[in-house]
Design a protein around this motif. Sequence first.
Motif, PDB file in Angstrom:
ATOM      1  N   UNK A 189     -18.040   5.937  -0.532  1.00 18.51           N
ATOM      2  CA  UNK A 189     -16.603   5.867  -0.299  1.00 18.51           C
ATOM      3  C   UNK A 189     -16.029   4.663  -1.030  1.00 18.51           C
ATOM      4  N   UNK A 190     -15.089   4.907  -1.934  1.00 17.28           N
ATOM      5  CA  UNK A 190     -14.461   3.789  -2.647  1.00 17.28           C
ATOM      6  C   UNK A 190     -13.674   2.913  -1.686  1.00 17.28           C
ATOM      7  N   UNK A 191     -12.960   3.553  -0.764  1.00 17.77           N
ATOM      8  CA  UNK A 191     -12.224   2.837   0.270  1.00 17.77           C
ATOM      9  C   UNK A 191     -12.463   3.553   1.598  1.00 17.77           C
ATOM     10  N   UNK A 192     -12.241   2.843   2.685  1.00 17.20           N
ATOM     11  CA  UNK A 192     -12.333   3.491   3.996  1.00 17.20           C
ATOM     12  C   UNK A 192     -11.338   2.841   4.938  1.00 17.20           C
ATOM     13  N   UNK A 193     -10.927   3.610   5.945  1.00 18.78           N
ATOM     14  CA  UNK A 193      -9.912   3.142   6.870  1.00 18.78           C
ATOM     15  C   UNK A 193      -9.970   4.005   8.120  1.00 18.78           C
ATOM     16  N   UNK A 194      -9.174   3.652   9.121  1.00 17.26           N
ATOM     17  CA  UNK A 194      -9.275   4.346  10.403  1.00 17.26           C
ATOM     18  C   UNK A 194      -8.413   5.595  10.484  1.00 17.26           C
ATOM     19  N   UNK A 195      -7.351   5.679   9.682  1.00 15.56           N
ATOM     20  CA  UNK A 195      -6.470   6.854   9.735  1.00 15.56           C
ATOM     21  C   UNK A 195      -5.626   6.927   8.472  1.00 15.56           C
ATOM     22  N   UNK A 196      -5.196   8.138   8.149  1.00 15.62           N
ATOM     23  CA  UNK A 196      -4.415   8.359   6.930  1.00 15.62           C
ATOM     24  C   UNK A 196      -3.117   7.564   6.954  1.00 15.62           C
ATOM     25  N   UNK A 197      -2.507   7.415   8.119  1.00 18.54           N
ATOM     26  CA  UNK A 197      -1.210   6.732   8.190  1.00 18.54           C
ATOM     27  C   UNK A 197      -1.293   5.277   7.747  1.00 18.54           C
ATOM     28  N   UNK A 198      -2.494   4.728   7.612  1.00 15.99           N
ATOM     29  CA  UNK A 198      -2.604   3.349   7.113  1.00 15.99           C
ATOM     30  C   UNK A 198      -2.163   3.230   5.660  1.00 15.99           C
ATOM     31  N   UNK A 199      -2.132   4.348   4.936  1.00 15.22           N
ATOM     32  CA  UNK A 199      -1.607   4.325   3.571  1.00 15.22           C
ATOM     33  C   UNK A 199      -0.121   3.970   3.549  1.00 15.22           C
ATOM     34  N   UNK A 200       0.574   4.148   4.661  1.00 15.42           N
ATOM     35  CA  UNK A 200       1.984   3.782   4.718  1.00 15.42           C
ATOM     36  C   UNK A 200       2.154   2.288   4.501  1.00 15.42           C
ATOM     37  N   UNK A 201       1.223   1.499   5.018  1.00 11.61           N
ATOM     38  CA  UNK A 201       1.297   0.049   4.846  1.00 11.61           C
ATOM     39  C   UNK A 201       0.861  -0.369   3.440  1.00 11.61           C
ATOM     40  N   UNK A 202      -0.004   0.441   2.818  1.00 14.24           N
ATOM     41  CA  UNK A 202      -0.548   0.053   1.517  1.00 14.24           C
ATOM     42  C   UNK A 202       0.408   0.318   0.369  1.00 14.24           C
ATOM     43  N   UNK A 203       1.290   1.308   0.515  1.00 18.05           N
ATOM     44  CA  UNK A 203       2.193   1.825  -0.522  1.00 18.05           C
ATOM     45  C   UNK A 203       1.408   2.628  -1.564  1.00 18.05           C
ATOM     46  N   UNK A 204       2.063   3.568  -2.260  1.00 16.98           N
ATOM     47  CA  UNK A 204       1.369   4.403  -3.259  1.00 16.98           C
ATOM     48  C   UNK A 204       1.025   3.671  -4.553  1.00 16.98           C
ATOM     49  N   UNK A 205       1.374   2.393  -4.643  1.00 19.42           N
ATOM     50  CA  UNK A 205       1.155   1.642  -5.888  1.00 19.42           C
ATOM     51  C   UNK A 205       0.122   0.528  -5.712  1.00 19.42           C
ATOM     52  N   UNK A 206      -0.555   0.552  -4.616  1.00 19.42           N
ATOM     53  CA  UNK A 206      -1.459  -0.552  -4.261  1.00 19.42           C
ATOM     54  C   UNK A 206      -2.669  -0.611  -5.199  1.00 19.42           C
ATOM     55  N   UNK A 207      -3.060  -1.793  -5.562  1.00 12.39           N
ATOM     56  CA  UNK A 207      -4.296  -2.032  -6.301  1.00 12.39           C
ATOM     57  C   UNK A 207      -5.307  -2.580  -5.291  1.00 12.39           C
ATOM     58  N   UNK A 208      -6.276  -1.752  -4.925  1.00 13.26           N
ATOM     59  CA  UNK A 208      -7.304  -2.181  -3.978  1.00 13.26           C
ATOM     60  C   UNK A 208      -8.424  -2.870  -4.750  1.00 13.26           C
ATOM     61  N   UNK A 209      -8.619  -4.128  -4.472  1.00 10.88           N
ATOM     62  CA  UNK A 209      -9.665  -4.892  -5.160  1.00 10.88           C
ATOM     63  C   UNK A 209     -10.827  -5.147  -4.200  1.00 10.88           C
ATOM     64  N   UNK A 210     -12.001  -4.827  -4.662  1.00  9.05           N
ATOM     65  CA  UNK A 210     -13.172  -5.044  -3.810  1.00  9.05           C
ATOM     66  C   UNK A 210     -13.448  -6.539  -3.693  1.00  9.05           C
TER      67      UNK A 210
ATOM     68  N   UNK B 271      -5.283  -5.879  11.584  1.00  6.06           N
ATOM     69  CA  UNK B 271      -6.592  -5.686  10.958  1.00  6.06           C
ATOM     70  C   UNK B 271      -7.132  -4.289  11.227  1.00  6.06           C
ATOM     71  N   UNK B 272      -6.785  -3.734  12.380  1.00  2.00           N
ATOM     72  CA  UNK B 272      -7.271  -2.399  12.725  1.00  2.00           C
ATOM     73  C   UNK B 272      -6.658  -1.317  11.853  1.00  2.00           C
ATOM     74  N   UNK B 273      -5.540  -1.629  11.168  1.00  2.00           N
ATOM     75  CA  UNK B 273      -4.832  -0.621  10.367  1.00  2.00           C
ATOM     76  C   UNK B 273      -4.965  -0.860   8.860  1.00  2.00           C
ATOM     77  N   UNK B 274      -5.851  -1.736   8.477  1.00  2.00           N
ATOM     78  CA  UNK B 274      -5.995  -2.022   7.055  1.00  2.00           C
ATOM     79  C   UNK B 274      -6.921  -1.019   6.373  1.00  2.00           C
ATOM     80  N   UNK B 275      -6.826  -0.994   5.060  1.00  2.00           N
ATOM     81  CA  UNK B 275      -7.713  -0.170   4.234  1.00  2.00           C
ATOM     82  C   UNK B 275      -8.711  -1.107   3.575  1.00  2.00           C
ATOM     83  N   UNK B 276      -9.982  -0.783   3.685  1.00  2.00           N
ATOM     84  CA  UNK B 276     -11.055  -1.666   3.229  1.00  2.00           C
ATOM     85  C   UNK B 276     -11.682  -1.097   1.958  1.00  2.00           C
ATOM     86  N   UNK B 277     -12.004  -1.986   1.034  1.00  2.00           N
ATOM     87  CA  UNK B 277     -12.365  -1.589  -0.322  1.00  2.00           C
ATOM     88  C   UNK B 277     -13.830  -1.865  -0.622  1.00  2.00           C
TER      89      UNK B 277
END
Length: 473
Positions: A444-465, A11-17
Amino acid sequence: MTESTVSEIPHTRRIFTNRTLNLRSIGAIGYDMDYTLVQYRVVEWETLAYAYARGRLQHQGWPVEPLVFEPTAMIQGLIVDLERGNLLKTNRFGYVKTAFHGTRPLPFDEQRQIYARTIVDHREPRFLFMSTLFSLSESTLFGQLVDLFDAGALPEVNGYAELYRRVRQAIDDAHREGELKAEIARDFARYVELDPDTPAALLDQRDAGKKLLLITNSDWAYSRDLMAFAFDRFLPAGQTWRELFDLIIVSARKPDFFASKSPLLEVVDEAGLLRPASGAPLPGRVYFGGNAGLVESALGLTGDQILYVGDHYFGDVHATKNTLRWRTALIVRELEAEIAAAHAFAAEQQALDRLMAEKEALEAAYCQARLDGLHQRRGRGAGEETKAELRQRLDQLKGELAALDERLTPLARASAALANPHWGPLMRAGNDKSYLAHLVERHADIYTSRVSNFLFATPFRFFRSPRGSLPHD
């Protein structure tokens, strides 16, 4: 990482929408550097920044030598009241929830007397919003100097606003003259927190067809050496950090970069020699200054085709969203500790929630008993209960409430002190969102704790609020 494992991301490494964002529609991703692509060791960095600012004030004859940086004294997202020398934490509506005068916490009655009729708004000249981790040393030093000013130790200072201006100037001078970053550069290993997942995340984005941009306010020499230290060791053999980016802009002067028409200069050698750039910036080159309009022209992209990622509310996401309508991502480094603290407190929080629900039911019963007593005295609907029985019922309910408060109080205090003993959670103010959380939600459309969390999201992720919650839900 497959879709089935998304729920397994810590949970600490997720990206929030906050607002739905489809990364597949993003053509370019721009990054800030300091506290974004590169994470610093906060205590070490802020201790050094504090020492430089204190040293400059000491050189001016101020009695600041005994002062030391206190890592937990302040948090990001506080507001300085320049009229009163107070540091404030407010909820999303601007109501003050916690206040310190200098380093002294204000008792509730005093706080209420001062701010009962005040709605804090960072757009007013009286208030200053501390929006990044870089503000920790600044706000700590200001709070300590308020104590000295009140004690009459700074007779040459005319009020709290001037006191803050002098602190701000001392810190700015250390940055402007390069002393602070020169010392950082002499020992990156001491001040920089390495993260191998950050270069990996950018490699994935580049391989997925995203154009990557580095847009930083730091100068060329510092940016070059810092990025080489933080990135090159984690890249495939023979590659350097410069090959990740389609465009590199240093000394960008954000937030003016996003609204100005400042000219673009090209950095033509490693020593930082500059020459005017003709036309739009070209891939693979390094530039100085310029403006966001030139970036859009060079990329052939505008508005919501570009995502910009940074840690500074005003310098990175506010101006970008308001002026250009770029998509925005905010890096909030403290989120990891805050989420971890909340998870560790989960059982206690559940107990607190149960007790609060019990208290709400008891309060309702007590209020009804008081109303029954009022009806009884007025001769309306007294029923069969005698005055003595009603008094007994009231006393019993009052006793149960007092006993319940004794159980509630330690849990409530512990909940209010999560993540920081003085200010509590970054994103909450009591049961409500903090002022910082409100601004993050807004810009901010999305927020997270660090840039490296995008590694878990992948460049094709659809972030839904998520579906927004309302009090009547």
